[in-house]
Design a protein around this motif. Structure first.
Motif, PDB file in Angstrom:
ATOM      1  N   LEU A 157       0.834  -1.203   0.000  1.00 50.80           N
ATOM      2  CA  LEU A 157       0.000   0.000   0.000  1.00 50.80           C
ATOM      3  C   LEU A 157       0.870   1.255   0.000  1.00 50.80           C
ATOM      4  CD1 LEU A 157      -2.679   1.487   0.273  1.00 50.80           C
ATOM      5  CD2 LEU A 157      -2.663   0.983   2.716  1.00 50.80           C
ATOM      6  N   GLN A 158       1.920   1.194   0.781  1.00 51.06           N
ATOM      7  CA  GLN A 158       2.835   2.326   0.882  1.00 51.06           C
ATOM      8  C   GLN A 158       3.466   2.655  -0.471  1.00 51.06           C
ATOM      9  OE1 GLN A 158       4.990   2.403   4.509  1.00 51.06           O
ATOM     10  NE2 GLN A 158       6.788   3.397   3.635  1.00 51.06           N
ATOM     11  N   ARG A 207       2.238   1.967  -3.431  1.00 49.55           N
ATOM     12  CA  ARG A 207       1.198   2.508  -4.293  1.00 49.55           C
ATOM     13  C   ARG A 207       0.982   3.997  -4.006  1.00 49.55           C
ATOM     14  NH1 ARG A 207      -4.607   1.248  -2.562  1.00 49.55           N
ATOM     15  NH2 ARG A 207      -5.068   3.478  -2.666  1.00 49.55           N
ATOM     16  N   LEU A 208       0.903   4.321  -2.723  1.00 51.04           N
ATOM     17  CA  LEU A 208       0.638   5.707  -2.348  1.00 51.04           C
ATOM     18  C   LEU A 208       1.786   6.611  -2.737  1.00 51.04           C
ATOM     19  CD1 LEU A 208      -0.991   5.200   1.131  1.00 51.04           C
ATOM     20  CD2 LEU A 208      -2.103   5.810  -1.017  1.00 51.04           C
ATOM     21  N   ASP A 258       1.437   7.271  -6.377  1.00 54.49           N
ATOM     22  CA  ASP A 258       0.267   8.076  -6.726  1.00 54.49           C
ATOM     23  C   ASP A 258       0.399   9.526  -6.280  1.00 54.49           C
ATOM     24  OD1 ASP A 258      -0.689   5.732  -7.653  1.00 54.49           O
ATOM     25  OD2 ASP A 258      -2.382   5.557  -6.263  1.00 54.49           O
ATOM     26  N   THR A 259       1.050   9.743  -5.165  1.00 51.14           N
ATOM     27  CA  THR A 259       1.005  11.087  -4.582  1.00 51.14           C
ATOM     28  C   THR A 259       2.332  11.842  -4.639  1.00 51.14           C
ATOM     29  OG1 THR A 259       1.639  10.282  -2.406  1.00 51.14           O
ATOM     30  CG2 THR A 259      -0.725  10.351  -2.905  1.00 51.14           C
ATOM     31  N   GLY A 260       3.421  11.132  -4.899  1.00 52.10           N
ATOM     32  CA  GLY A 260       4.713  11.807  -4.884  1.00 52.10           C
ATOM     33  C   GLY A 260       5.266  12.029  -3.486  1.00 52.10           C
ATOM     34  N   PHE A 261       4.547  11.598  -2.478  1.00 48.44           N
ATOM     35  CA  PHE A 261       5.064  11.697  -1.119  1.00 48.44           C
ATOM     36  C   PHE A 261       6.242  10.749  -0.952  1.00 48.44           C
ATOM     37  CE2 PHE A 261       2.416  13.740   2.321  1.00 48.44           C
ATOM     38  CZ  PHE A 261       1.569  14.442   1.502  1.00 48.44           C
ATOM     39  N   LYS A 262       7.222  11.195  -0.183  1.00 45.65           N
ATOM     40  CA  LYS A 262       8.275  10.288   0.241  1.00 45.65           C
ATOM     41  C   LYS A 262       7.843   9.799   1.620  1.00 45.65           C
ATOM     42  CE  LYS A 262      13.136  10.493   1.435  1.00 45.65           C
ATOM     43  NZ  LYS A 262      13.860  11.638   2.027  1.00 45.65           N
ATOM     44  N   ILE A 263       7.324   8.609   1.670  1.00 44.04           N
ATOM     45  CA  ILE A 263       6.711   8.131   2.906  1.00 44.04           C
ATOM     46  C   ILE A 263       7.750   7.629   3.886  1.00 44.04           C
ATOM     47  CG2 ILE A 263       5.107   6.468   3.892  1.00 44.04           C
ATOM     48  CD1 ILE A 263       3.480   6.665   1.353  1.00 44.04           C
ATOM     49  N   VAL A 271       2.922   8.958   7.110  1.00 42.67           N
ATOM     50  CA  VAL A 271       3.605  10.222   7.341  1.00 42.67           C
ATOM     51  C   VAL A 271       4.811  10.295   6.425  1.00 42.67           C
ATOM     52  CG1 VAL A 271       4.757  11.652   9.039  1.00 42.67           C
ATOM     53  CG2 VAL A 271       2.937  10.114   9.743  1.00 42.67           C
ATOM     54  N   ASP A 276       7.166  13.199   3.501  1.00 44.09           N
ATOM     55  CA  ASP A 276       7.354  14.537   2.965  1.00 44.09           C
ATOM     56  C   ASP A 276       6.616  14.631   1.639  1.00 44.09           C
ATOM     57  OD1 ASP A 276       8.921  15.015   5.082  1.00 44.09           O
ATOM     58  OD2 ASP A 276      10.830  14.936   4.016  1.00 44.09           O
ATOM     59  N   ARG A 300       5.584  16.317  -2.048  1.00 42.16           N
ATOM     60  CA  ARG A 300       6.443  16.668  -3.176  1.00 42.16           C
ATOM     61  C   ARG A 300       7.130  18.016  -2.952  1.00 42.16           C
ATOM     62  NH1 ARG A 300       4.945  13.795  -8.237  1.00 42.16           N
ATOM     63  NH2 ARG A 300       2.788  13.862  -7.595  1.00 42.16           N
TER      64      ARG A 300
END
Ligand SMILES: [Zn+2]
Ligand SMILES: [Zn+2]
Ligand SMILES: [Zn+2]
Ligand SMILES: [Zn+2]
Lengths: 143, 143
Positions: free
Chosen positions: A113-114, A116-117, A120-125, B133, B135, B137
């Motif tokens: 899931l991480q 995929r997210l 999709d979002t460009g977040f660096k999780i 949680v 960061d 983009r």
DNA sequence: CTGGTAAATGAAAATCCTTTTCAGTTAGAT
DNA sequence: ATCTAACTGAAAAGGATTTTCATTTACCAG
């Protein structure tokens, strides 16, 4: 296996933290109790053997141990945080909404899931917060 | 599609809540803003059109909307809670640890794990808290 | 063993966020 | 228009955590 107080102390000194009597006392309580303790509760216990300790120091020590990954924190909505020894490595909590009892579990299995997210979002999780809430065996049926 | 202020208002009256000017004002702000807002921030915005409103009323209205499932809450460790319109049904959040930006996502897929835990622990599980949680983009690369 | 020094401590005060209280106001039913 | 339970807002209370700052202490160097 459970980390010993000695082991934890050695991590502190390795990281350049001073090993004070207060920190030892906090560590001893954390190591010897299986429950998740709020700072205030922990403070009470520590005072039994170290009456002069300040609540502030307990807060600071918990914060430090938490950042080092030696203890883990339970999130309780607005209510007070609580901590327990991080003996399981990566794990999460099941919290009783009535009495506050906490059960640990491993195997959250969120990597997929991480991924995929992240795409999709460009977040660096960097991490996740997972917790189940419910009624523990004892509290079921109690009004 | 986004719920309108009118739609939300009608839910309130159906549930027997009074439709006051203050509640309308809070709803309008929630509906017209895409960010997740803390009670204090929402209060500031509401005051622009309704200067006499009390912070307490904002808290109470948010609590009510949250219980009706019309808005959803982001959990932020010790920090203040925040809310946004619940447009997705069951969903969770990805929160930027620097700027606080929130992205929603659906498909948490935790039923199986929940089953397992229920059996293993005897807890009657009522819900879960899941949040990633990291960061966003924009904040990546910023010191 | 001494210092010397940066880190750590603790009391009190300050912050924050949220809830409670209570007297006055009002939406909405009749 | 009247009535009443629901609602409101100011202020106070509550609680948890953080900040401040003067004092103490662990531990490294000499
Ligand atoms: Zn319980
Ligand atoms: Zn996990
Ligand atoms: Zn959301
Ligand atoms: Zn960001």
């Amino acid at each position: 296996m459970r980390p010993t107080a000695r082991k934890i102390a050695s991590v502190l000194t390795q990281k350049g933290y001073k090993l004070t009597a207060q920190r030892r006392a906090v560590i001893d309580v954390v190591v010897s109790s299986s429950e998740h303790l709020a700072p205030a509760a922990l403070y009470e216990r520590v005072r039994r053997t170290h009456p002069a300790i300040g609540l502030v120091t307990v807060y600071r020590t918990l914060e430090m141990l938490s950042e080092l990954g030696l203890i883990c924190r339970v999130h309780r909505g607005g209510k007070s945080r609580s901590y327990t020894l991080a003996l399981l490595g990566h794990h999460h909590h099941l919290v009783c909404s009535r009495c506050g009892t906490v059960a640990d579990f491993t195997g959250c299995d969120l990597e997929e899931l991480q991924q995929r997210l992240s795409q999709d979002t460009g977040f660096k999780i960097e991490g996740h917060l997972l917790q189940f809430v419910g009624d523990c065996r004892n509290c079921q049926g109690v009004t």
